[in-house]
Design a protein around this motif. Structure first.
Motif, PDB file in Angstrom:
ATOM      1  N   SER A   1       0.537  -1.056  -0.074  1.00  0.00           N
ATOM      2  CA  SER A   1       0.051  -0.057  -0.076  1.00  0.00           C
ATOM      3  C   SER A   1       1.000   1.263  -0.039  1.00  0.00           C
ATOM      4  O   SER A   1       2.111   1.250   0.422  1.00  0.00           O
ATOM      5  CB  SER A   1      -0.819  -0.166   1.195  1.00  0.00           C
ATOM      6  OG  SER A   1      -1.763   1.158   1.388  1.00  0.00           O
ATOM      7  N   ILE A   2       0.276   2.312  -0.482  1.00  0.00           N
ATOM      8  CA  ILE A   2       1.209   3.632  -0.688  1.00  0.00           C
ATOM      9  C   ILE A   2       1.070   4.075   0.750  1.00  0.00           C
ATOM     10  O   ILE A   2       2.087   5.145   1.251  1.00  0.00           O
ATOM     11  CB  ILE A   2       0.507   4.426  -1.538  1.00  0.00           C
ATOM     12  CG1 ILE A   2      -0.977   4.843  -1.314  1.00  0.00           C
ATOM     13  CG2 ILE A   2       0.616   4.186  -2.973  1.00  0.00           C
ATOM     14  CD1 ILE A   2      -1.621   5.897  -2.040  1.00  0.00           C
ATOM     15  N   GLU A   3       0.215   3.764   1.629  1.00  0.00           N
ATOM     16  CA  GLU A   3       0.396   4.245   3.137  1.00  0.00           C
ATOM     17  C   GLU A   3       1.497   3.636   3.835  1.00  0.00           C
ATOM     18  O   GLU A   3       1.578   4.218   4.907  1.00  0.00           O
ATOM     19  CB  GLU A   3      -1.075   3.987   3.725  1.00  0.00           C
ATOM     20  CG  GLU A   3      -2.326   4.881   3.497  1.00  0.00           C
ATOM     21  CD  GLU A   3      -2.846   4.345   2.035  1.00  0.00           C
ATOM     22  OE1 GLU A   3      -2.523   3.206   1.491  1.00  0.00           O
ATOM     23  OE2 GLU A   3      -3.505   5.013   1.440  1.00  0.00           O
ATOM     24  N   GLN A   4       2.223   2.639   3.563  1.00  0.00           N
ATOM     25  CA  GLN A   4       3.320   1.817   4.176  1.00  0.00           C
ATOM     26  C   GLN A   4       4.453   2.633   3.693  1.00  0.00           C
ATOM     27  O   GLN A   4       5.170   2.185   2.787  1.00  0.00           O
ATOM     28  CB  GLN A   4       3.240   0.514   3.752  1.00  0.00           C
ATOM     29  CG  GLN A   4       2.149  -0.426   4.033  1.00  0.00           C
ATOM     30  CD  GLN A   4       2.169  -1.634   3.835  1.00  0.00           C
ATOM     31  OE1 GLN A   4       3.122  -2.010   2.847  1.00  0.00           O
ATOM     32  NE2 GLN A   4       1.389  -2.612   4.045  1.00  0.00           N
ATOM     33  N   ASP A   5       4.593   4.056   4.296  1.00  0.00           N
ATOM     34  CA  ASP A   5       5.717   4.907   3.860  1.00  0.00           C
ATOM     35  C   ASP A   5       7.054   4.159   4.253  1.00  0.00           C
ATOM     36  O   ASP A   5       7.609   3.734   5.188  1.00  0.00           O
ATOM     37  CB  ASP A   5       5.591   5.961   4.901  1.00  0.00           C
ATOM     38  CG  ASP A   5       6.518   7.264   4.420  1.00  0.00           C
ATOM     39  OD1 ASP A   5       6.845   7.010   3.170  1.00  0.00           O
ATOM     40  OD2 ASP A   5       6.847   8.120   5.200  1.00  0.00           O
ATOM     41  N   GLY A   6       7.740   4.190   3.013  1.00  0.00           N
ATOM     42  CA  GLY A   6       8.994   3.578   2.934  1.00  0.00           C
ATOM     43  C   GLY A   6       9.411   2.190   3.021  1.00  0.00           C
ATOM     44  O   GLY A   6      10.483   1.532   2.919  1.00  0.00           O
ATOM     45  N   MET A   7       8.168   1.270   3.299  1.00  0.00           N
ATOM     46  CA  MET A   7       8.266   0.094   3.391  1.00  0.00           C
ATOM     47  C   MET A   7       8.224  -0.869   2.097  1.00  0.00           C
ATOM     48  O   MET A   7       8.458  -2.215   2.233  1.00  0.00           O
ATOM     49  CB  MET A   7       6.969  -0.613   4.107  1.00  0.00           C
ATOM     50  CG  MET A   7       6.840   0.070   5.571  1.00  0.00           C
ATOM     51  SD  MET A   7       8.365  -0.225   6.777  1.00  0.00           S
ATOM     52  CE  MET A   7       8.009  -2.125   6.890  1.00  0.00           C
ATOM     53  N   ASN A   8       7.842  -0.141   1.053  1.00  0.00           N
ATOM     54  CA  ASN A   8       7.917  -0.981  -0.319  1.00  0.00           C
ATOM     55  C   ASN A   8       8.129   0.170  -1.269  1.00  0.00           C
ATOM     56  O   ASN A   8       8.089   1.349  -1.031  1.00  0.00           O
ATOM     57  CB  ASN A   8       6.495  -1.473  -0.554  1.00  0.00           C
ATOM     58  CG  ASN A   8       5.497  -0.581  -0.503  1.00  0.00           C
ATOM     59  OD1 ASN A   8       5.323   0.419  -1.227  1.00  0.00           O
ATOM     60  ND2 ASN A   8       4.252  -0.744   0.724  1.00  0.00           N
ATOM     61  N   ILE A   9       8.532  -0.418  -2.536  1.00  0.00           N
ATOM     62  CA  ILE A   9       9.099   0.628  -3.638  1.00  0.00           C
ATOM     63  C   ILE A   9       7.725   1.476  -3.946  1.00  0.00           C
ATOM     64  O   ILE A   9       7.859   2.548  -4.359  1.00  0.00           O
ATOM     65  CB  ILE A   9       9.262  -0.292  -4.889  1.00  0.00           C
ATOM     66  CG1 ILE A   9      10.481  -1.233  -4.303  1.00  0.00           C
ATOM     67  CG2 ILE A   9       9.741   0.484  -5.987  1.00  0.00           C
ATOM     68  CD1 ILE A   9      11.125  -1.958  -5.443  1.00  0.00           C
ATOM     69  N   ARG A  10       6.422   0.965  -4.072  1.00  0.00           N
ATOM     70  CA  ARG A  10       5.199   1.785  -4.479  1.00  0.00           C
ATOM     71  C   ARG A  10       5.425   2.941  -3.423  1.00  0.00           C
ATOM     72  O   ARG A  10       4.926   4.107  -3.849  1.00  0.00           O
ATOM     73  CB  ARG A  10       4.046   1.154  -4.228  1.00  0.00           C
ATOM     74  CG  ARG A  10       3.007   1.424  -4.756  1.00  0.00           C
ATOM     75  CD  ARG A  10       1.644   0.699  -4.425  1.00  0.00           C
ATOM     76  NE  ARG A  10       0.331   1.333  -5.001  1.00  0.00           N
ATOM     77  CZ  ARG A  10      -0.822   0.906  -4.656  1.00  0.00           C
ATOM     78  NH1 ARG A  10      -1.206  -0.013  -3.959  1.00  0.00           N
ATOM     79  NH2 ARG A  10      -1.793   1.385  -5.179  1.00  0.00           N
ATOM     80  N   SER A  11       5.331   2.850  -2.262  1.00  0.00           N
ATOM     81  CA  SER A  11       5.321   3.975  -1.517  1.00  0.00           C
ATOM     82  C   SER A  11       6.158   5.107  -1.262  1.00  0.00           C
ATOM     83  O   SER A  11       6.326   6.308  -1.485  1.00  0.00           O
ATOM     84  CB  SER A  11       5.091   3.496   0.131  1.00  0.00           C
ATOM     85  OG  SER A  11       6.389   2.633   0.477  1.00  0.00           O
TER      86      SER A  11
END
Length: 582
Positions: free
Chosen positions: A151-161
């Motif tokens: 999710s984009i709400e997971q700040d810095g946890m994945n490439i999408r965010s």
């Protein structure tokens, strides 16, 4: 179909109606034999089954080698691989993030591999019964799509965010693009598009500054020197035969009324623009040369110099072809289309494209007629403002109508080019994509530039004696040249069309997304609990996202190419024009 309990993120999601599951049993069995696994999840807001697709690491490595998808062995050094290509003055935290050389495949590569497997797996006994695309076209499968990495709400946890925070955000528009991360997540096609877009905007800085200086120099020269071309218009006492001859209330118009337009015409059509036009011709050549250097650098950086083309025979070609002949190399029987059929199909396509071009030309003529009628109405009006500014109002209104027509025709020729190519039925996907590209670009180019060509080379060239004007000769630029009208037309094409197109795309996409979610959310009326969009699992939440068509990036590339030609036309048409004789 048995349900597997797998906890990792799905590699792909298929959406199917429950009644269609028995038709897919053989399809899933064949996929399991290839190393794929599945897990079923009922929809919470729709009466559909979400089938999560998982692929093993061994199968992923095998198909990566089979389809030649992946990084492979890099022929460049680690130092070159991690260096920054173009340093911007506004870097982001992602700018210095090196591309991980240890990864054999990117996220985009993995998605392509799974999609290839799904597209080639058989669901029946016939040679033409294979592929996810056929299942979707027959309505057995609703849709299929890969998932984002979080999710984009997971700040810095994945490439999408990370991309959402440091790239796809209006607050960081001025900052450097993380092209390596874009390539890793979206693939080379999207990454090269944004690399081109970034390079295009940077290269426009110098022409923008010089263009503003040329306009400023023209303003100063007109104000101080008062050139003879302007004095001839502003100081004459002669009158001009009106366009509205025959209308009640029509009056002769003093040539002095065009003094303001004569000033602006000389601002954009003077000796300074010759130097600017020469500069733009060199700039266009330098632009392409430097872009090829950057493109080659990026291709080496991302190790995609040798892109494997899709030479596999298309499913639609196999399904519609009844003739077979032995292959000249392998000796095996293969389908083919007789040459007479190919000639007939291409003749129909050429005729259809000619008709579309004729429609575009007809639209230009209709706009010309409307402009003449509007000019006649203004000049015969009792309103002093309309009579005094009839020429300027006609230019602005005509350009606005022409841009509207261009946007409407874009909605016509884009699907038309695909439909015509489907009628041609090329053998391979590469031939299909190239045919669509040629049609789209031809129709797009003519749609944008037939009005400009008419203004630059046709309008005002047909003259006649006073009181002998016909409908064609009424559309002229007298007593000044067509430079102001041409500048207004190019301004509308280069700014208003782009701005309104972007606004429309954003608003239309958001509205369609909300409408799609709420219409399908309440379709399941027997449920008492309707979860909000935030409470849905990821695979169902992304089901409501706008689908990405195959030629979305291709269309954007075509638009960028048209914008480049817009800049070329600015330089080409900057040479001074001679004022039409009165």
């Amino acid at each position: 179909m048995a349900t597997s309990r797998v906890t990792k993120r799905p590699d792909f999601v298929l959406v199917v109606k429950e009644k269609n599951l028995p038709f897919l049993e053989q399809y899933f069995n064949n996929l399991r034999a290839l190393g794929l696994d599945f897990a079923n999840e009922p929809g919470q807001t729709v009466d559909l089954i979400f089938i999560k697709v998982f692929i093993s690491k061994e199968a992923l490595a095998h198909f990566s080698e089979l389809y030649e998808i992946g990084r492979g062995e890099s022929r460049v050094t680690t130092v070159f691989y991690t260096e920054v290509i173009f340093r911007h003055i506004f870097p982001t935290p992602l700018s210095d993030m090196p591309l991980d050389n240890s990864l054999e495949r990117t996220e985009a590569d993995n998605i392509m591999i799974v999609d290839k497997v799904l597209q080639n797996a058989r669901y029946g006994s016939k040679d033409t019964e294979f592929g996810l695309s056929n299942l979707i076209s027959m309505g057995i499968v609703e849709t299929g799509y890969p998932l984002h990495d979080g999710s984009i709400e997971q700040d810095g946890m994945n490439i999408r965010s990370k991309l959402y925070r440091h790239w796809s955000n209006l607050r960081v528009t001025h900052m450097e693009q993380p092209l390596d991360l874009i390539f890793r997540y979206f693939g080379n096609e999207v990454a090269f598009y944004f690399a081109w877009f970034d390079y295009f905007n940077i290269m426009l800085v110098l022409p923008s500054i010089l263009g503003a200086l040329v306009v400023l120099a023209g303003l100063i020269y007109v104000a101080l020197a008062n050139p003879a071309e302007v004095r001839e218009i502003c100081e004459t006492s002669e009158v001009l035969c009106p366009v509205c001859e025959g209308w009640p209330g029509c009056r002769y118009k003093e040539i002095q009324k065009f003094c303001a337009l004569a000033h602006w015409s000389y601002v954009f059509d003077n000796n300074f623009t010759i130097a600017f036009a020469v500069f733009m011709t060199f700039w266009c050549t330098l632009f392409i040369t430097l872009w090829r250097r950057k493109e080659n650098t990026l291709m080496m950086r991302w190790n995609c110099e040798n892109v494997v083309e899709e030479t596999q025979i298309r499913q639609a070609y196999l399904a519609s072809t009844t003739h077979q002949r032995p292959n000249g190399i392998t000796g095996e029987m293969e389908p083919y289309v007789p040459k007479i059929c190919i000639v007939l199909k291409y003749s129909v396509t050429i005729a259809a494209c000619t008709i579309l071009l004729a429609i575009i030309l007809l639209a230009v003529i209709i706009v010309m007629v409307l402009k003449i009628l509007f000019t006649e109405m203004c000049q015969a009006s009792e309103n002093l403002y309309l009579r005094s500014h009839s020429r300027l109002l006609t230019m602005i209104l005509g350009s606005a109508v022409q841009v509207t027509v261009i946007k409407i025709f874009q909605l016509l020729y884009r699907p038309a080019s695909i439909r015509l190519t489907e009628f041609e039925n090329p053998r391979t996907q590469v031939d299909f994509d190239n045919s669509v590209l040629y049609k789209k670009y031809l129709l797009s180019f003519m749609n944008n530039y037939i009005p400009v060509i008419y203004l630059a080379f046709v309008k005002g060239k047909v003259t006649t004696l006073p009181h002998h004007m016909n409908f064609l000769t009424k559309d002229s630029c007298q007593p000044i040249n067509c430079v102001v009208s041409l500048c207004i037309q190019l301004t509308f094409i280069m700014t208003v069309k782009t701005f309104l197109g972007n606004v429309f795309n954003v608003v239309f996409t958001k509205a369609k997304l909300c409408l799609r979610f709420f219409s399908k959310r309440y379709a399941k009326r027997h449920d008492r609990y309707h979860p909000s969009r935030e409470d849905l699992p990821q695979w169902e939440k992304e089901y409501y996202l706008e689908p990405l068509t195959r030629y979305f990036v291709l269309s954007e590339f075509s638009e960028m190419g048209i914008k480049y030609h817009d800049i070329y036309w600015v330089g080409f048409l900057c040479f001074p024009s001679h004022t039409d004789e009165i």
